[in-house]
Design an enzyme around this catalytic site. Structure first.
Site, PDB file in Angstrom:
ATOM      1  CD  GLU A 161      34.105  29.802  17.916  1.00 13.19           C
ATOM      2  OE1 GLU A 161      33.565  28.732  18.224  1.00 13.19           O
ATOM      3  OE2 GLU A 161      34.856  29.934  16.933  1.00 13.19           O
ATOM      4  NE  ARG A 186      44.614  31.658   9.560  1.00 12.66           N
ATOM      5  CZ  ARG A 186      45.480  30.761   9.989  1.00 12.66           C
ATOM      6  NH1 ARG A 186      46.151  30.978  11.102  1.00 12.66           N
ATOM      7  NH2 ARG A 186      45.706  29.651   9.307  1.00 12.66           N
ATOM      8  CE  LYS A 208      40.089  28.216  20.442  1.00 15.38           C
ATOM      9  NZ  LYS A 208      38.698  28.446  20.043  1.00 15.38           N
TER      10      LYS A 208
END
Length: 639
Positions: free
Chosen positions: A92, A320, A330
């Site tokens: 994204e 992950r 973020k």
């Protein structure tokens, strides 16, 4: 070293057993069997040939393709051995990539490359409220920096028309409906918080006529009848299913924000759950590889492909990568930047990929780290020190060595002429002659690091002190300190006086000193020394889990995360290292032309200090150096 008592007891027990087998009551046991003729003596065996060891031989490198040859990714391929492997990396464009994304890049691009396939870079640009052009550029730069070239760069927005057509087709199949419920009401329908606060039930609009849903969907698109969050297109899945990804997920929502590529054409945008699997299908993805947080989404992924009757790729999920001792979200990174706790998104103390690049971490070291960890379905929590170990090992074999002084003090050699200059040849690597060599000037005034001189000598100190000799790296003869000068106000030594212990008779015999130290000669005509500002980076946070700190992660900031040495000096070999950059020529930096490499590719080992690179603030003749990693793991850190 003290004897291990357990080992001593084992030795005693062994000796006791041997004694029992050969001696009883102090008398030797005699054999009762008749004696045999003695055997002919055997030919003596030649002494074993000892294999010569290469000093400090590096460990054998890990196979860069090992994660595709074994384990999870081998199983995935064997499950669907496609004639042509097609993968995608679908970020994204609403933030900068971090160390965790390097695993996704390495897996998706690497899997395709290993199987002679192709990989798309697809931007999932379905939320114009959060997307910015700088993120698109930075993401593509990082993929190329890591050494991968996308087969094609695509965008989810490339398919907006086709996605809309499939949304209408799904409505006409009675597979979707327009929901006008509030966010709170939808949450209740889904069982409340985490789906366990109450019974799940269907939306009141779920059974509205197909024609009505189609009409309202077009109204969402073409008119201002609905405002954002007043209407949604929801997929008609199975609210009774135990999987939350089947609880009538939203397919479209209203966002009154111009799109960076389509402008004002759309006021409705597809969601990730509607877009992702269909774009995979449009691009012919054979293996849709994603992290385990999307494991439950596999059911809705396959459901939607079947519902609109399109090709269905195979989705599989891996664990992950998460780095402890830092933050990667973020929102938290943005707060650090906005609060000026760090210089920006590329501050070398962060673990965004642009920050690691600025810090000087080579792309090959990042890929080696990912490959060494391997791939499985388990979440990988790794300490920063483990990452730094891989980077350190990588740099050890790939960058030249230079003499660097963080806190220089002058040494005046009183018994040589003022214009004395002796050329000293220094290898860029003591192990690999391929690195080459360079010449530096040894002069009447040289600089050493403040830590290499003591006013009062001691038995455990082997460097320079009054009346004591020390070697200067590669200089033919030692120097001996005779006196020193001090600033009475600060108490700091400002200069050391010494003599060069070169024999007067011209011989080369001398007593070898116990140690050698780095130095830099003073020769303005040779541009020596090169003055620099050195930034030594330490962990930004004090603990392994900043989020667990009392008061939150901002209360866990390490006040000593950056140490600046404004008056450092480095030898003139830096000029050649800079001309010959990048160091090393690997991954996304291997095709860079000499003289055009980024500052961060000017990497070297500062002898006895650490690994460094030049910072992008090295402009106008100013040299700024960033420490990449220390020479050894810092004391007190875990492994």
């Amino acid at each position: 070293m003290e004897n291990n008592p357990l080992v001593e007891r084992l030795k005693d027990a062994q000796q006791s057993l041997e004694g029992q087998s050969g001696v009883q009551n102090g008398k030797s046991k005699k054999s009762l069997k008749p004696s045999k003729a003695p055997k002919a003596p055997k030919e003596p065996k030649p002494p074993p040939v000892k294999k010569e060891k290469t000093p400090n031989a590096p460990a054998a490198p890990v196979d860069p393709n090992s994660m595709f040859k074994e384990g999870f990714l081998k199983t995935v391929y064997n499950e669907k051995p496609a004639e042509k492997v097609v993968t995608r990396f679908p970020p994204e464009p609403n933030g900068f990539l971090h160390i965790g994304h390097s695993k996704a890049i390495a897996i998706n691009f690497g899997f395709a490359r290993y199987h002679d396939g192709v990989c798309y870079l697809r931007f999932d640009d379905t939320n114009p409220e959060a997307e910015e052009e700088m993120y698109f550029t930075a993401i593509e730069d990082m993929v190329q920096w890591l050494g991968f070239t996308p087969y094609n760069v695509t965008y989810s927005s490339d398919h907006f028309d086709k996605l809309y057509e499939l949304a209408e087709a799904l409505i006409q199949k009675d597979g979707a409906y327009i929901c006008e419920c509030s966010d709170e009401e939808i949450k209740k329908q889904r069982g409340g918080e985490k789906g366990t606060a109450g019974p799940r039930y269907a939306c009141a609009h779920r059974d509205r006529p197909v024609s009505e849903s189609l009409e309202e969907f077009r109204a969402m698109k073409n008119s201002t009848k609905y405002k954002p969050r007043e209407a949604f297109l929801r997929m008609k899945q199975d609210i009774t299913d135990g999987n939350p990804q089947m609880w009538d997920l939203a397919a479209y929502r209203i966002l009154e924000k111009p799109h960076h590529r389509t402008g004002d054409k759309w006021r409705i945008y597809p969601t990730y759950d509607f877009t992702h699997c269909l774009c995979d299908s449009f691009e012919g993805i054979s293996h849709s590889l994603c992290t385990t947080e999307f494991q439950l989404s596999r059911v809705s992924y396959e459901w939607l492909c079947d519902a609109v009757e399109v090709y269905k790729p195979m989705q599989r999920e891996y664990g992950r990568l998460n780095l402890t001792g830092t933050v990667l979200s973020k929102r938290k990174l943005k707060q650090l930047v906005d609060s000026h706790i760090v210089r920006g998104w590329d501050d070398p103390r962060l673990y965004t990929l642009i920050a690691l690049r600025r810090r000087g971490v080579p792309p090959g070291a990042i890929l080696a780290f990912v490959n060494e960890l391997g791939v499985s379905t388990a979440l990988t929590n790794i300490q920063i020190v483990r990452f730094e170990q891989v980077v350190r090992r990588y740099l050890e074999q790939t960058v030249p060595r230079l003499m660097l002084l963080l806190e220089p003090i002058p040494v005046i050699i009183d018994n040589v002429p003022d214009d004395y200059v002796e050329d000293i040849e220094l290898p860029f690597s003591p192990k690999d002659p391929v690195f080459g060599a360079h010449v530096v000037p040894f002069t009447k005034k040289v600089y050493i690091d403040r830590s290499d001189f003591r006013e009062v000598d001691s038995k455990d100190f082997f460097r320079l002190a009054p009346g004591k000799s020390v070697g200067l790296l590669k200089v033919p003869f030692p120097i001996k300190a005779t006196s020193f000068e001090k600033d009475e106000a600060s108490g700091n030594v400002t200069a050391v006086h010494a003599t060069y212990e070169k024999p007067d008779d011209g011989s080369t015999a001398f007593k070898k000193p116990k140690t050698y130290i780095q130095w830099v000669g003073s020769s303005p005509s040779r541009n020596s020394p090169i003055r620099a500002e050195v930034r030594v980076f330490n962990p930004l946070f004090k603990s392994e889990n900043p989020d667990a700190a009392e008061g939150g992660y901002l209360n866990d900031i390490n006040p000593n995360s950056e140490e600046i040495y404004p008056d450092a000096m480095i030898e003139t070999g830096l000029e050649e290292v800079r001309r010959r950059a990048p160091w090393p020529e690997e991954e996304g930096e291997k095709d860079v032309k000499k003289g055009e490499a980024g500052w961060e590719t000017v990497r070297f080992q500062g002898l006895r200090v650490g690994y460094f690179c030049m910072d992008r603030e090295s402009e106008g003749g100013k040299v700024v150096l960033n420490r990449i990693v220390s020479l050894k793991e810092d004391a007190g850190k875990g492994s």
